[in-house]
Motif scaffolding. Structure first.
Motif, mmCIF file in Angstrom:
data_model
loop_
_atom_site.group_PDB
_atom_site.id
_atom_site.type_symbol
_atom_site.label_atom_id
_atom_site.label_comp_id
_atom_site.label_asym_id
_atom_site.label_seq_id
_atom_site.Cartn_x
_atom_site.Cartn_y
_atom_site.Cartn_z
ATOM 1 N N SER A 105 5.927 -12.349 1.469
ATOM 2 C CA SER A 105 6.862 -12.126 2.566
ATOM 3 C C SER A 105 6.497 -10.886 3.392
ATOM 4 O O SER A 105 7.152 -10.605 4.401
ATOM 5 C CB SER A 105 8.290 -11.991 2.025
ATOM 6 N N LEU A 106 5.467 -10.158 2.972
ATOM 7 C CA LEU A 106 5.013 -8.980 3.706
ATOM 8 C C LEU A 106 3.618 -9.218 4.270
ATOM 9 O O LEU A 106 2.831 -9.972 3.688
ATOM 10 C CB LEU A 106 4.988 -7.749 2.790
ATOM 11 N N PRO A 107 3.278 -8.560 5.365
ATOM 12 C CA PRO A 107 1.949 -8.775 5.953
ATOM 13 C C PRO A 107 0.833 -8.132 5.135
ATOM 14 O O PRO A 107 1.065 -7.198 4.386
ATOM 15 C CB PRO A 107 2.062 -8.100 7.324
ATOM 16 N N VAL A 108 -0.372 -8.652 5.315
ATOM 17 C CA VAL A 108 -1.579 -8.022 4.794
ATOM 18 C C VAL A 108 -2.202 -7.327 5.998
ATOM 19 O O VAL A 108 -2.490 -7.958 7.016
ATOM 20 C CB VAL A 108 -2.544 -9.060 4.186
ATOM 21 N N HIS A 109 -2.389 -6.010 5.912
ATOM 22 C CA HIS A 109 -2.862 -5.209 7.040
ATOM 23 C C HIS A 109 -4.368 -4.988 6.963
ATOM 24 O O HIS A 109 -4.896 -4.679 5.895
ATOM 25 C CB HIS A 109 -2.170 -3.848 7.056
ATOM 26 N N ASN A 110 -5.036 -5.105 8.092
ATOM 27 C CA ASN A 110 -6.451 -4.793 8.192
ATOM 28 C C ASN A 110 -6.573 -3.310 8.524
ATOM 29 O O ASN A 110 -6.144 -2.862 9.582
ATOM 30 C CB ASN A 110 -7.094 -5.639 9.297
ATOM 31 N N VAL A 111 -7.144 -2.534 7.602
ATOM 32 C CA VAL A 111 -7.334 -1.101 7.845
ATOM 33 C C VAL A 111 -8.826 -0.764 7.916
ATOM 34 O O VAL A 111 -9.229 0.362 7.670
ATOM 35 C CB VAL A 111 -6.611 -0.233 6.779
ATOM 36 N N SER A 112 -9.630 -1.756 8.273
ATOM 37 C CA SER A 112 -11.076 -1.550 8.411
ATOM 38 C C SER A 112 -11.356 -0.621 9.579
ATOM 39 O O SER A 112 -10.663 -0.644 10.599
ATOM 40 C CB SER A 112 -11.779 -2.882 8.642
ATOM 41 N N GLU A 113 -12.396 0.179 9.387
ATOM 42 C CA GLU A 113 -12.787 1.130 10.422
ATOM 43 C C GLU A 113 -14.265 1.449 10.227
ATOM 44 O O GLU A 113 -14.648 1.999 9.189
ATOM 45 C CB GLU A 113 -11.952 2.405 10.294
ATOM 46 N N GLY A 114 -15.095 1.084 11.171
ATOM 47 C CA GLY A 114 -16.533 1.336 11.053
ATOM 48 C C GLY A 114 -17.107 0.619 9.845
ATOM 49 O O GLY A 114 -16.969 -0.594 9.683
ATOM 50 N N ALA A 115 -17.752 1.373 8.952
ATOM 51 C CA ALA A 115 -18.351 0.797 7.749
ATOM 52 C C ALA A 115 -17.305 0.520 6.666
ATOM 53 O O ALA A 115 -17.580 -0.187 5.697
ATOM 54 C CB ALA A 115 -19.420 1.729 7.198
ATOM 55 N N CYS A 149 8.835 -3.397 2.614
ATOM 56 C CA CYS A 149 8.364 -3.185 3.976
ATOM 57 C C CYS A 149 7.085 -2.351 3.946
ATOM 58 O O CYS A 149 6.982 -1.406 3.166
ATOM 59 C CB CYS A 149 9.450 -2.468 4.779
ATOM 60 N N THR A 150 6.123 -2.720 4.791
ATOM 61 C CA THR A 150 4.887 -1.952 4.922
ATOM 62 C C THR A 150 4.551 -1.797 6.399
ATOM 63 O O THR A 150 4.945 -2.623 7.218
ATOM 64 C CB THR A 150 3.706 -2.636 4.211
ATOM 65 N N ALA A 151 3.816 -0.740 6.712
ATOM 66 C CA ALA A 151 3.363 -0.517 8.090
ATOM 67 C C ALA A 151 2.091 0.321 8.058
ATOM 68 O O ALA A 151 1.823 1.020 7.077
ATOM 69 C CB ALA A 151 4.439 0.198 8.898
ATOM 70 N N VAL A 152 1.312 0.214 9.137
ATOM 71 C CA VAL A 152 0.066 0.969 9.266
ATOM 72 C C VAL A 152 0.047 1.590 10.658
ATOM 73 O O VAL A 152 0.442 0.948 11.643
ATOM 74 C CB VAL A 152 -1.165 0.050 9.071
#
Length: 187
Positions: A105-115, A149-152
């Motif tokens: 019920s919560l999102p999966v967040h993409n926290v990729s950055e560069g490598a 709840c989650t957030a980025v």
């Protein structure tokens, strides 16, 4: 006959009072013993925490208590990761080493950055920062209730987890060092 019966009743009453007094004395002694044991355990935990702090300070050169030195959060970069080196390879009873599954019920967040190729998601009471290139999880633990709840942040540096229930809280995490930066408790 009447006085003998009265005498027996009085003797029974005195005996009951003694037994009641003995029971209350025994209860009070048991309570005092429990209090003493709890106080000794609290002292032992406090002493162990002080010893661990001393060990970390002596063995970990990055663990600085000098206010003029920048913290790990301030100096962490996208390629830095924090690992506890105070006891390499040590497993503690009930320590969490891997999370299976996620909260759908919560999102999966993409926290990729560069490598850095990472995703962030919640698994019950734990936030999971999964490194797709090394197949490692960094577990963000601290909630007493399941995360709801989650957030980025836009720059993908700051992660937020929150829960609902008794003793609910909101925690802001640094995704580079996986250190909780700020915790907000139920007000």
């Amino acid at each position: 006959i009447g006085s003998k019966m009265e005498e027996e009743k009085a003797t029974d009453s005195v005996q009951e009072l003694k037994e009641g007094k003995d029971a209350s004395v025994a209860t009070e002694q048991a309570h005092q013993e429990e209090t003493t044991v709890a106080a000794e355990a609290a002292t032992e935990v406090s002493h162990d925490a002080e010893e661990k702090e001393q060990v970390i300070t002596q063995e970990d050169p990055q663990h600085d208590t000098d206010p003029d030195q920048p913290s790990r959060v301030e100096t962490a970069g996208p390629t830095d990761t924090y690992t506890d080196t105070s006891q390499p390879g040590a497993m503690h009873p009930l320590s969490l080493s891997w999370c299976f599954g996620f909260n759908p019920s919560l999102p999966v967040h993409n926290v990729s950055e560069g490598a850095r190729k990472m995703i962030f998601y919640a698994c019950s009471h734990t936030g999971v920062l999964y490194d797709c290139t090394t197949n490692q999880q960094r577990l963000l633990q601290g909630h007493g209730n399941p995360i709801t709840c989650t957030a980025v942040s836009g720059d993908r540096r700051w992660l937020v987890t929150a829960d609902v229930g008794r003793d609910c809280m909101l925690i802001v995490w640094d995704s580079y060092s996986t250190i909780p930066v700020r915790t907000y408790f139920e007000g």
